[in-house]
Design a protein around this motif. Structure first.
Motif, short mmCIF file in Angstrom:
data_model
loop_
_atom_site.label_atom_id
_atom_site.label_comp_id
_atom_site.label_asym_id
_atom_site.label_seq_id
_atom_site.Cartn_x
_atom_site.Cartn_y
_atom_site.Cartn_z
N ASP A 1 31.10 35.99 34.48
CA ASP A 1 31.07 35.63 35.90
C ASP A 1 32.20 36.34 36.67
O ASP A 1 31.99 36.86 37.77
N ALA A 2 33.39 36.38 36.07
CA ALA A 2 34.50 37.06 36.72
C ALA A 2 34.27 38.57 36.74
O ALA A 2 34.57 39.24 37.74
N GLN B 1 39.79 45.37 34.73
CA GLN B 1 39.03 44.42 33.93
C GLN B 1 39.92 43.30 33.37
O GLN B 1 39.43 42.22 33.05
N ARG B 2 41.22 43.57 33.28
CA ARG B 2 42.14 42.51 32.83
C ARG B 2 42.07 41.29 33.73
O ARG B 2 42.31 40.17 33.28
N MET B 3 41.75 41.51 35.00
CA MET B 3 41.70 40.39 35.94
C MET B 3 40.46 39.52 35.73
O MET B 3 40.33 38.46 36.37
N ALA B 4 39.55 39.95 34.86
CA ALA B 4 38.37 39.15 34.52
C ALA B 4 38.57 38.37 33.23
O ALA B 4 37.66 37.68 32.77
N ARG B 5 39.77 38.45 32.66
CA ARG B 5 40.06 37.69 31.44
C ARG B 5 40.40 36.25 31.83
O ARG B 5 41.41 36.00 32.50
N ILE B 6 39.56 35.34 31.41
CA ILE B 6 39.67 33.93 31.82
C ILE B 6 39.61 33.06 30.56
O ILE B 6 38.76 33.28 29.70
N ILE C 1 39.12 39.17 45.89
CA ILE C 1 38.04 38.89 44.95
C ILE C 1 38.52 38.41 43.58
O ILE C 1 37.97 37.46 43.02
N ALA C 2 39.54 39.05 42.99
CA ALA C 2 39.99 38.67 41.64
C ALA C 2 40.27 37.17 41.60
O ALA C 2 41.13 36.67 42.35
#
Length: 243
Positions: free
Chosen positions: A97-98, A118-123, A136-137
């Motif tokens: 989703d991220a 893509q590190r900012m999509a690590r959840i 957005i992040a």
């Protein structure tokens, strides 16, 4: 019932080095005050994994809500998400989703969605995304912890996203009286008054102007009538004071 309690964890070497001035705590305190949430503690820690984990575990065990700021960007020192995952004992990875949010954002910009971004999509697993309409992040919520960016505009937008989901209490009200006397002169009567109105909070904030010493006395509480009564008494004790 007492108001819900909260703490803030500010993360980043740039804050502790003095390179960057933190304004997020001031903003959060104002918003929580209006929402009836008592911000009881704020801590600052460096970009150190163990320090973040330790501080976060201590705060989330003690307070109803914890808000963090900083350390969720694309660079190597953005380690907050990993530390939060360890604190909660969950796995972390790039979430679909991220990733979709960020991919669409960079596609619109015509920019590469590279490994750093893509590190900012690590959840962390089980976390819920916090909307970020500015860049957005996303931030994320896990348990009673809300993990937000350190950039003030983004932090403020994330607070606006999260605040409606939090249980609030009675908004904290305040009145101020400016007394043209030094604290040594007002300390005794103020202490007596504070003991009488022990359901309220009194603060004395000294100043010096044109060689004259004085203090701004602030009375805080959730009951407006009680504050009015206390400030009437205070004004009677110091007739030369002004609001």
């Amino acid at each position: 019932m007492p108001n819900p309690t909260a703490a803030m964890l500010v993360i980043g070497d740039e804050i502790l080095s003095g390179r960057t001035r933190d304004s997020n705590m001031h903003f959060l305190a104002q918003e929580f005050t209006k929402h009836g949430i008592d911000l009881r503690e704020a801590r600052m820690v460096s970009d150190d994994h163990a320090a973040i984990v330790g501080a976060l575990n201590a705060l989330r065990a003690q307070y109803d809500t914890v808000v963090t700021s900083g350390g969720i960007g694309p660079t190597h020192d953005d380690i907050t998400a990993d530390a939060v995952a360890e604190a909660f004992g969950v796995s972390i990875g790039i979430r679909d989703d991220a990733r979709a949010l960020l991919q669409a954002h960079y596609d619109r910009q015509g920019s590469e969605f590279n490994a750093a971004r893509q590190r900012m999509a690590r959840i962390p697993d089980t976390a819920i995304l916090i909307e970020n309409p500015v860049s957005i992040a996303p931030g994320f919520t896990i348990g009673n912890v809300h993990v937000m960016a350190g950039v003030p505009a983004v932090f403020q937008a994330m607070v606006a996203s999260v605040l409606p989901t939090l249980t609030g209490g009675e908004p904290l009200l305040s009145q101020t009286l400016r007394i043209q006397r030094g604290e040594g002169d007002i300390a005794g009567p103020l202490s007596t008054l504070a003991a009488e109105f022990d359901d309220l909070q009194f603060g004395s904030y000294p100043f010096q102007k044109d060689g004259v010493y004085g203090a701004n006395v602030v009375c805080r509480g959730t009951d407006g009538a009680r504050i009015d009564a206390a400030m009437t008494r205070l004004a009677a004790l110091f007739p030369d004071a002004r609001a």
